[in-house]
Design a protein around this motif. Structure first.
Motif, mmCIF file in Angstrom:
data_model
loop_
_atom_site.group_PDB
_atom_site.id
_atom_site.type_symbol
_atom_site.label_atom_id
_atom_site.label_comp_id
_atom_site.label_asym_id
_atom_site.label_seq_id
_atom_site.Cartn_x
_atom_site.Cartn_y
_atom_site.Cartn_z
ATOM 1 N N ALA A 1 2.150 -60.166 -77.641
ATOM 2 C CA ALA A 1 2.175 -58.951 -77.069
ATOM 3 C C ALA A 1 1.926 -57.639 -77.636
ATOM 4 C CB ALA A 1 2.389 -59.250 -75.299
ATOM 5 N N LEU A 2 3.410 -57.755 -77.830
ATOM 6 C CA LEU A 2 3.282 -55.821 -78.829
ATOM 7 C C LEU A 2 2.471 -55.680 -79.494
ATOM 8 C CD1 LEU A 2 6.994 -55.441 -77.691
ATOM 9 C CD2 LEU A 2 5.149 -54.123 -77.156
ATOM 10 N N ALA A 3 2.230 -56.930 -80.914
ATOM 11 C CA ALA A 3 1.574 -57.092 -81.982
ATOM 12 C C ALA A 3 0.580 -56.880 -81.970
ATOM 13 C CB ALA A 3 1.936 -58.310 -82.528
ATOM 14 N N GLN A 4 -0.504 -56.805 -80.073
ATOM 15 C CA GLN A 4 -1.549 -56.005 -80.303
ATOM 16 C C GLN A 4 -1.490 -54.636 -80.058
ATOM 17 O OE1 GLN A 4 -4.263 -59.144 -79.704
ATOM 18 N NE2 GLN A 4 -2.428 -60.270 -80.791
ATOM 19 N N LEU A 5 -1.131 -54.340 -80.141
ATOM 20 C CA LEU A 5 -0.924 -52.822 -79.657
ATOM 21 C C LEU A 5 -1.270 -52.442 -78.608
ATOM 22 C CD1 LEU A 5 -2.119 -52.422 -83.382
ATOM 23 C CD2 LEU A 5 0.607 -52.564 -82.983
ATOM 24 N N ASP A 6 -1.441 -52.389 -77.569
ATOM 25 C CA ASP A 6 -1.938 -52.323 -76.501
ATOM 26 C C ASP A 6 -1.403 -51.207 -76.353
ATOM 27 O OD1 ASP A 6 -4.097 -53.657 -76.286
ATOM 28 O OD2 ASP A 6 -2.947 -55.710 -74.669
ATOM 29 N N PHE A 7 0.267 -51.062 -76.562
ATOM 30 C CA PHE A 7 1.641 -49.855 -76.103
ATOM 31 C C PHE A 7 0.718 -48.991 -76.217
ATOM 32 C CE2 PHE A 7 2.515 -51.425 -79.360
ATOM 33 C CZ PHE A 7 3.363 -50.620 -80.070
ATOM 34 N N ILE A 8 0.193 -48.942 -77.782
ATOM 35 C CA ILE A 8 -0.433 -47.477 -78.276
ATOM 36 C C ILE A 8 -1.823 -46.968 -77.570
ATOM 37 C CG2 ILE A 8 -1.191 -46.208 -80.641
ATOM 38 C CD1 ILE A 8 0.446 -48.799 -81.858
ATOM 39 N N ARG A 9 -2.538 -47.938 -77.388
ATOM 40 C CA ARG A 9 -3.601 -47.135 -76.348
ATOM 41 C C ARG A 9 -2.884 -47.189 -75.354
ATOM 42 N NH1 ARG A 9 -5.234 -51.319 -79.841
ATOM 43 N NH2 ARG A 9 -4.904 -53.134 -78.596
ATOM 44 N N SER A 10 -2.311 -47.254 -74.804
ATOM 45 C CA SER A 10 -1.812 -47.058 -73.375
ATOM 46 C C SER A 10 -0.580 -45.974 -73.245
ATOM 47 C CB SER A 10 -1.304 -48.020 -72.221
ATOM 48 O OG SER A 10 -0.323 -48.944 -73.292
ATOM 49 N N ALA A 11 -0.360 -45.200 -74.869
ATOM 50 C CA ALA A 11 0.176 -44.233 -74.669
ATOM 51 C C ALA A 11 1.811 -44.343 -74.250
ATOM 52 C CB ALA A 11 0.273 -43.152 -74.582
ATOM 53 N N GLU A 12 2.432 -45.518 -74.189
ATOM 54 C CA GLU A 12 3.665 -46.247 -74.559
ATOM 55 C C GLU A 12 4.912 -46.411 -74.983
ATOM 56 O OE1 GLU A 12 4.107 -49.643 -71.345
ATOM 57 O OE2 GLU A 12 2.153 -49.517 -71.361
ATOM 58 N N VAL B 1 7.749 -47.685 -76.864
ATOM 59 C CA VAL B 1 8.380 -48.676 -76.766
ATOM 60 C C VAL B 1 10.751 -48.914 -77.668
ATOM 61 C CG1 VAL B 1 8.532 -51.245 -78.327
ATOM 62 C CG2 VAL B 1 7.546 -50.383 -77.266
ATOM 63 N N HIS B 2 11.133 -48.980 -76.983
ATOM 64 C CA HIS B 2 12.531 -49.168 -77.634
ATOM 65 C C HIS B 2 13.132 -50.810 -77.208
ATOM 66 C CE1 HIS B 2 12.826 -44.969 -75.626
ATOM 67 N NE2 HIS B 2 11.532 -45.528 -74.109
ATOM 68 N N PHE B 3 13.432 -50.625 -78.793
ATOM 69 C CA PHE B 3 14.538 -51.465 -78.698
ATOM 70 C C PHE B 3 16.183 -51.384 -79.117
ATOM 71 C CE2 PHE B 3 10.417 -52.221 -81.909
ATOM 72 C CZ PHE B 3 10.217 -53.518 -80.516
ATOM 73 N N LEU B 4 16.557 -52.418 -78.053
ATOM 74 C CA LEU B 4 18.124 -52.400 -78.044
ATOM 75 C C LEU B 4 19.152 -53.400 -78.216
ATOM 76 C CD1 LEU B 4 17.793 -49.697 -74.817
ATOM 77 C CD2 LEU B 4 18.397 -49.330 -76.929
ATOM 78 N N GLY B 5 20.202 -52.872 -79.258
ATOM 79 C CA GLY B 5 20.846 -54.118 -79.648
ATOM 80 C C GLY B 5 22.710 -53.643 -80.499
ATOM 81 N N PRO B 6 22.824 -54.877 -80.535
ATOM 82 C CA PRO B 6 23.915 -53.912 -81.715
ATOM 83 C C PRO B 6 23.319 -54.184 -83.227
ATOM 84 C CG PRO B 6 24.445 -56.353 -80.683
ATOM 85 C CD PRO B 6 23.449 -55.783 -80.096
ATOM 86 N N PRO B 7 23.940 -54.088 -84.008
ATOM 87 C CA PRO B 7 23.661 -53.930 -85.186
ATOM 88 C C PRO B 7 23.129 -55.371 -86.238
ATOM 89 C CG PRO B 7 25.530 -52.271 -85.048
ATOM 90 C CD PRO B 7 25.320 -53.345 -83.719
ATOM 91 N N GLY B 8 22.108 -55.490 -86.691
ATOM 92 C CA GLY B 8 22.305 -56.507 -86.817
ATOM 93 C C GLY B 8 20.688 -57.901 -86.639
ATOM 94 N N THR B 9 20.934 -56.987 -85.557
ATOM 95 C CA THR B 9 19.635 -57.572 -84.840
ATOM 96 C C THR B 9 18.271 -57.921 -84.746
ATOM 97 O OG1 THR B 9 19.781 -56.128 -83.385
ATOM 98 C CG2 THR B 9 21.308 -58.166 -82.136
ATOM 99 N N GLY B 10 17.622 -57.556 -85.998
ATOM 100 C CA GLY B 10 16.636 -57.207 -86.074
ATOM 101 C C GLY B 10 15.208 -56.115 -85.399
ATOM 102 N N LYS B 11 16.442 -54.776 -85.103
ATOM 103 C CA LYS B 11 15.279 -54.359 -84.586
ATOM 104 C C LYS B 11 14.299 -53.202 -84.952
ATOM 105 C CE LYS B 11 19.593 -51.897 -82.737
ATOM 106 N NZ LYS B 11 20.022 -52.762 -83.820
ATOM 107 N N SER B 12 15.533 -53.003 -86.579
ATOM 108 C CA SER B 12 14.562 -52.396 -87.260
ATOM 109 C C SER B 12 13.627 -53.132 -87.568
ATOM 110 C CB SER B 12 15.448 -51.709 -88.964
ATOM 111 O OG SER B 12 16.508 -50.512 -88.081
ATOM 112 N N HIS B 13 13.341 -53.751 -88.418
ATOM 113 C CA HIS B 13 12.107 -55.076 -88.554
ATOM 114 C C HIS B 13 11.486 -55.096 -87.285
ATOM 115 C CE1 HIS B 13 11.462 -58.821 -91.294
ATOM 116 N NE2 HIS B 13 10.624 -58.164 -89.881
#
Length: 111
Positions: free
Chosen positions: A54-65, A67-79
């Motif tokens: 759903a995020l890959a559809q980029l609707d969050f950009i169109r609706s000016a939202e 997106v935060h990714f939270l979690g410990p190091p090495g869990t894929g947030k940056s990727h």
């Protein structure tokens, strides 16, 4: 002759689009480039594939939202953030990726 001109125009467009994407990726701090297709869901089983799709559809950009990714190091947030940014840039959208530390530093300097 028409075919030759059409081929030249296509090549020019492709070159300009490639440059636009390259500059936008650097500006958005999306280097090295990551793709959603290369995300290893087996490594991080807590990721919800449907939510990522759903995020890959980029609707969050169109609706000016935001997106935060939270979690410990090495869990894929940056990727994940980088891959979404790359998808946005390729779709012609503006995107900026920053860590929480970078945001706090920027706010502190603004004071």
């Amino acid at each position: 002759m028409e075919r030759l001109l059409l081929d030249i125009a296509r090549e020019e467009f492709a070159t300009r689009e490639s440059r636009r994407i390259e500059v936008a990726l650097r500006t958005a701090k999306l280097m090295p480039v990551k793709a959603l297709e290369s995300l290893d869901f087996s490594f991080q089983s807590s990721l919800d594939r449907e939510r990522i799709a759903a995020l890959a559809q980029l609707d969050f950009i169109r609706s000016a939202e935001v997106v935060h990714f939270l979690g410990p190091p090495g869990t894929g947030k940056s990727h994940l953030a980088t891959a979404l940014g790359v998808a946005a840039v390729k779709a012609g959208r503006s995107f900026y990726r920053a860590t929480l530390a970078e945001l706090i530093d920027g706010l502190a300097r603004a004071l």
